[in-house]
Design an enzyme around this catalytic site. Structure first.
Site, PDB file in Angstrom:
ATOM      1  N   PHE A   1       0.806  -1.227   0.000  1.00 50.22           N
ATOM      2  CA  PHE A   1       0.000   0.000   0.000  1.00 50.22           C
ATOM      3  C   PHE A   1       0.833   1.269   0.000  1.00 50.22           C
ATOM      4  CE2 PHE A   1       0.852  -0.263   4.593  1.00 50.22           C
ATOM      5  CZ  PHE A   1       1.046   1.074   4.910  1.00 50.22           C
TER       6      PHE A   1
ATOM      7  N   LYS B   1      -1.251  -6.902  -9.258  1.00 47.65           N
ATOM      8  CA  LYS B   1      -2.197  -7.053  -8.136  1.00 47.65           C
ATOM      9  C   LYS B   1      -1.884  -5.918  -7.161  1.00 47.65           C
ATOM     10  CE  LYS B   1      -3.109  -8.230  -4.444  1.00 47.65           C
ATOM     11  NZ  LYS B   1      -3.669  -7.284  -3.426  1.00 47.65           N
TER      12      LYS B   1
ATOM     13  N   SER C   1       5.368  -7.146   3.035  1.00 45.78           N
ATOM     14  CA  SER C   1       5.943  -7.544   4.324  1.00 45.78           C
ATOM     15  C   SER C   1       6.704  -8.871   4.186  1.00 45.78           C
ATOM     16  CB  SER C   1       4.829  -7.673   5.361  1.00 45.78           C
ATOM     17  OG  SER C   1       3.895  -8.625   4.920  1.00 45.78           O
TER      18      SER C   1
ATOM     19  N   CYS D   1       9.550   1.503   3.409  1.00 53.93           N
ATOM     20  CA  CYS D   1      10.480   0.404   3.663  1.00 53.93           C
ATOM     21  C   CYS D   1      11.895   0.932   3.844  1.00 53.93           C
ATOM     22  CB  CYS D   1      10.448  -0.594   2.525  1.00 53.93           C
ATOM     23  SG  CYS D   1      11.045   0.120   1.017  1.00 53.93           S
TER      24      CYS D   1
ATOM     25  N   GLU E   1       9.626  -4.877  12.633  1.00 55.20           N
ATOM     26  CA  GLU E   1       9.275  -3.690  11.842  1.00 55.20           C
ATOM     27  C   GLU E   1       7.955  -3.125  12.368  1.00 55.20           C
ATOM     28  OE1 GLU E   1       7.894  -4.313   7.752  1.00 55.20           O
ATOM     29  OE2 GLU E   1       9.079  -2.571   7.151  1.00 55.20           O
TER      30      GLU E   1
HETATM   31  P1  NAD Z   1       1.538  -6.772   2.839  1.00 53.25           P
HETATM   32  O1  NAD Z   1       2.581  -7.812   2.848  1.00 53.25           O
HETATM   33  O2  NAD Z   1       0.442  -6.846   3.827  1.00 53.25           O
HETATM   34  O3  NAD Z   1       0.820  -6.735   1.401  1.00 53.25           O
HETATM   35  C1  NAD Z   1       1.559  -6.675   0.198  1.00 53.25           C
HETATM   36  C2  NAD Z   1       0.725  -7.284  -0.916  1.00 53.25           C
HETATM   37  O4  NAD Z   1       0.515  -8.675  -0.640  1.00 53.25           O
HETATM   38  C3  NAD Z   1      -0.655  -6.649  -1.061  1.00 53.25           C
HETATM   39  O5  NAD Z   1      -0.973  -6.577  -2.428  1.00 53.25           O
HETATM   40  C4  NAD Z   1      -1.560  -7.637  -0.328  1.00 53.25           C
HETATM   41  O6  NAD Z   1      -2.875  -7.643  -0.833  1.00 53.25           O
HETATM   42  C5  NAD Z   1      -0.880  -8.964  -0.585  1.00 53.25           C
HETATM   43  N1  NAD Z   1      -1.075  -9.931   0.500  1.00 53.25           N
HETATM   44  C6  NAD Z   1      -1.288  -9.660   1.820  1.00 53.25           C
HETATM   45  N2  NAD Z   1      -1.378 -10.805   2.522  1.00 53.25           N
HETATM   46  C7  NAD Z   1      -1.214 -11.816   1.635  1.00 53.25           C
HETATM   47  C8  NAD Z   1      -1.187 -13.239   1.738  1.00 53.25           C
HETATM   48  N3  NAD Z   1      -1.353 -13.839   2.909  1.00 53.25           N
HETATM   49  N4  NAD Z   1      -0.982 -13.968   0.628  1.00 53.25           N
HETATM   50  C9  NAD Z   1      -0.801 -13.370  -0.566  1.00 53.25           C
HETATM   51  N5  NAD Z   1      -0.822 -12.022  -0.734  1.00 53.25           N
HETATM   52  C10 NAD Z   1      -1.023 -11.261   0.347  1.00 53.25           C
HETATM   53  O7  NAD Z   1       2.293  -5.359   2.922  1.00 53.25           O
HETATM   54  P2  NAD Z   1       1.668  -3.905   3.101  1.00 53.25           P
HETATM   55  O8  NAD Z   1       1.132  -3.757   4.482  1.00 53.25           O
HETATM   56  O9  NAD Z   1       0.786  -3.577   1.951  1.00 53.25           O
HETATM   57  O10 NAD Z   1       2.992  -3.014   2.925  1.00 53.25           O
HETATM   58  C11 NAD Z   1       3.890  -2.756   3.969  1.00 53.25           C
HETATM   59  C12 NAD Z   1       5.062  -3.708   3.941  1.00 53.25           C
HETATM   60  O11 NAD Z   1       5.707  -3.645   2.685  1.00 53.25           O
HETATM   61  C13 NAD Z   1       6.137  -3.350   4.962  1.00 53.25           C
HETATM   62  O12 NAD Z   1       6.594  -4.537   5.550  1.00 53.25           O
HETATM   63  C14 NAD Z   1       7.225  -2.701   4.129  1.00 53.25           C
HETATM   64  O13 NAD Z   1       8.524  -2.783   4.659  1.00 53.25           O
HETATM   65  C15 NAD Z   1       7.117  -3.498   2.880  1.00 53.25           C
HETATM   66  N6  NAD Z   1       7.716  -2.792   1.759  1.00 53.25           N
HETATM   67  C16 NAD Z   1       8.929  -3.226   1.339  1.00 53.25           C
HETATM   68  C17 NAD Z   1       9.554  -2.572   0.304  1.00 53.25           C
HETATM   69  C18 NAD Z   1      10.900  -3.013  -0.152  1.00 53.25           C
HETATM   70  O14 NAD Z   1      11.369  -2.494  -1.144  1.00 53.25           O
HETATM   71  N7  NAD Z   1      11.546  -3.946   0.500  1.00 53.25           N
HETATM   72  C19 NAD Z   1       8.938  -1.469  -0.314  1.00 53.25           C
HETATM   73  C20 NAD Z   1       7.687  -1.070   0.144  1.00 53.25           C
HETATM   74  C21 NAD Z   1       7.087  -1.742   1.188  1.00 53.25           C
END
Ligand code: NAD
Length: 502
Positions: free
Chosen positions: A156, A180, A233, A288, A387
């Site tokens: 997000f 997605k 995440s 991140c 985190e």
């Molecule tokens: P999230 O992991 O909850 O969701 C990411 C994506 O995965 C979304 O599209 C979500 O719908 C999908 N998703 C969620 N749960 C799932 C599951 N069980 N199975 C399959 N798909 C699933 O992350 P978020 O809350 O949207 O974003 C924040 C996280 O993203 C933080 O941990 C942040 O550090 C990380 N992030 C990392 C980077 C990087 O470059 N390393 C960049 C931006 C954000």
């Protein structure tokens, strides 16, 4: 599924060049975090929705892959112009759905557009290699071929930039794409899809399907999908990496972070504090690459930094991202704010000193939370290990550079890190020995430019490749080498021995 005009209340999928309603019974609410109101709904797509998107991408692949690279690049040039022309409106959409301040939203759009600019150079990047006479009368050449339909699953916190880390390079290389988006910020992706079509991208080359785990698992196991890029995440990154690679896909899965900024005794305190304010509390810490740990080398450094941070946090302007002068917006949801507040409580319970309590900044007219500062945090504490993804900064005190380096290296995550110092030798050692993917020297958020590559180490990235830059081109292509001979009639004898150049 049925084709419609752009839906007002419920966002549609984008499949085969148009908005498509989902038949899935469930939808989730999308909020404006600055006032807490529901602004639209997003479908929890079904397996059938995901498969329809992959079908469109698979159907479009051969023709798009055969389109000359410079013609594919022209679509990227036009897309860039459209994004830039509309940047204010696009930034307002990000601000409305995510909550970050307008300038920050424009900044992420700009950083994403820079990847599009990089992708405009794809004819040069895809240029192969040719050797005349690898043997007598035999030539050799190597080329990079697109993979097929590829998938991007995004978080997000950067509704524009993170998808643009992926699809401009993937498309320019000749792949087709299924995105997605995060269910919390679905609109910007739809805007980009419409703009790609207006830029001349053929139908089916770029598709969007909304949903949760069912959609993601369908996409990352579909036999027609060749590669998966994930950002989110760490637990989900690991799931996507394991499931995708098990199904035979090429996967790059970027996960969470706990980024340390080390301040040496010779560093300029004011510069370090300026850097910490922006990198810890910009975008409410939902980055991140946010700095969540400041490692003070020596008690004197800790005291000076702490004193200035307290003053600066008192001046921090928290409010709706659209208001001029606001520096920090709300968190993404009420639930996420609860989660961040639970970490603040955990820090207190574990014995860290809560110097500034951001919970005093909770406002019920939106998902606002103030900035928190902890001192005397230790590596055993949950607020150090995990985190938080919110405006919470922890000061950890160490006695030497070596101790600071060890601390960073021992952490589970290794996304970004920074060193503030006036000592070139310390900086050089830090760059060389720190176990993190992105390093800043007197730069707090060392996010690489589009023509370099972005990615972490340790449990911040699963897979071999970082995103965008040449790493992106390598990830979205596979190598092919041809050996070519045009012999005269009868001049190519049978050879039973391994051929060697003569
Ligand atoms: P999230 O992991 O909850 O969701 C990411 C994506 O995965 C979304 O599209 C979500 O719908 C999908 N998703 C969620 N749960 C799932 C599951 N069980 N199975 C399959 N798909 C699933 O992350 P978020 O809350 O949207 O974003 C924040 C996280 O993203 C933080 O941990 C942040 O550090 C990380 N992030 C990392 C980077 C990087 O470059 N390393 C960049 C931006 C954000």
């Amino acid at each position: 599924m049925s084709s419609t005009a752009i839906a007002v209340d419920t966002v549609g999928h984008w499949i085969d060049g148009r908005v498509v309603d989902s038949d899935a019974p469930d939808a989730t609410d999308v909020y404006c975090p600055a006032n807490g109101e529901v602004t639209k709904r997003v479908p929890v797509g079904s397996r059938a929705d995901a498969e329809a998107a992959v079908t469109a991408a698979a159907r479009a692949f051969d023709a798009w892959a055969a389109t000359p690279a410079h013609v594919r690049a022209r679509v990227m040039f036009t897309f860039r112009e459209k994004m830039l022309a509309d940047i204010d409106r696009l930034a307002a959409i990000i601000c409305d759905e995510h909550g970050k301040v307008l300038d920050d939203a424009k900044g992420e759009l700009q950083r994403g557009i820079e990847v599009v600019e990089f992708a405009c150079g794809i004819p040069e990047l895809l240029k192969g290699e040719f050797t005349e006479n690898v043997g007598s009368g035999v030539d050799g050449m190597s080329l990079r071929k697109p993979l097929g339909p590829v998938v991007g699953v995004v978080p997000f916190n950067f509704p524009a930039m993170v998808p643009m880390w992926m699809f401009p390079v993937a498309l320019a290389c000749g792949n087709t794409f299924v995105l997605k988006p995060s269910e919390k910020v679905p609109t910007l992706a739809m805007e980009m899809a419409a703009m790609l079509t207006e830029s001349g991208l053929p139908d089916g080359v770029f598709n969007i399907v909304h949903g949760g785990r069912e959609v993601v698992d369908t996409l990352i196991t579909d036999p027609r999908v060749e590669a998966v890029s994930f950002v989110g995440s760490t637990p989900v990154a690991e799931h996507v990496y394991r499931t995708g690679t098990e199904a035979g896909k090429r996967v790059q899965a970027l996960g969470g972070a706990k980024n340390h900024l080390v301040v040496m005794p010779d560093a300029d305190v004011e510069n370090a504090v300026n850097a910490l304010m922006g990198s810890a509390f910009g975008s409410a810490g939902e980055r991140c690459m946010a700095i969540s740990v400041v490692v003070a080398v020596g008690d004197e450094v800790a005291r000076a930094i702490r004193e200035r941070l307290v003053e600066r946090i008192a001046e921090l302007r928290v409010g709706p991202g659209t208001e001029p002068g606001v520096e920090m917006g709300p968190l993404i949801t009420r639930e996420h704010r609860e989660r961040v507040m639970s970490y603040v409580a955990a820090g207190e319970n574990e014995g860290a000193e809560l110097v500034v309590d951001g919970r005093n900044g909770v406002r019920e007219d939106g998902f606002f939370l103030g900035a928190s500062l902890f001192d005397h945090v230790t590596p055993q504490m949950k607020i150090y290990r995990e985190e938080i993804f919110g405006p919470v900064l922890a000061i950890v005190r160490v006695n030497s550079f070596d101790e600071a380096l060890q601390l960073v290296n021992d952490h589970e995550f290794g996304n970004g890190t920074a060193l503030f110092t006036a000592d070139g030798r310390a900086a050089r050692t830090f760059i060389s020995q720190v176990r993190a993917g992105m390093v800043g020297i007197n730069v707090p958020i060392p996010v690489p430019m589009a023509f370099h590559s972005f990615g972490g180490w340790k449990r911040s990235l699963f897979g071999d490749h970082h995103v965008h830059g040449r790493e992106g081109v390598r990830f979205y292509t596979r190598y092919k080498t041809a050996t070519i001979r045009w012999p005269e009639a009868g001049a190519a004898p049978t050879e039973f021995a391994m051929p060697t150049a003569k």
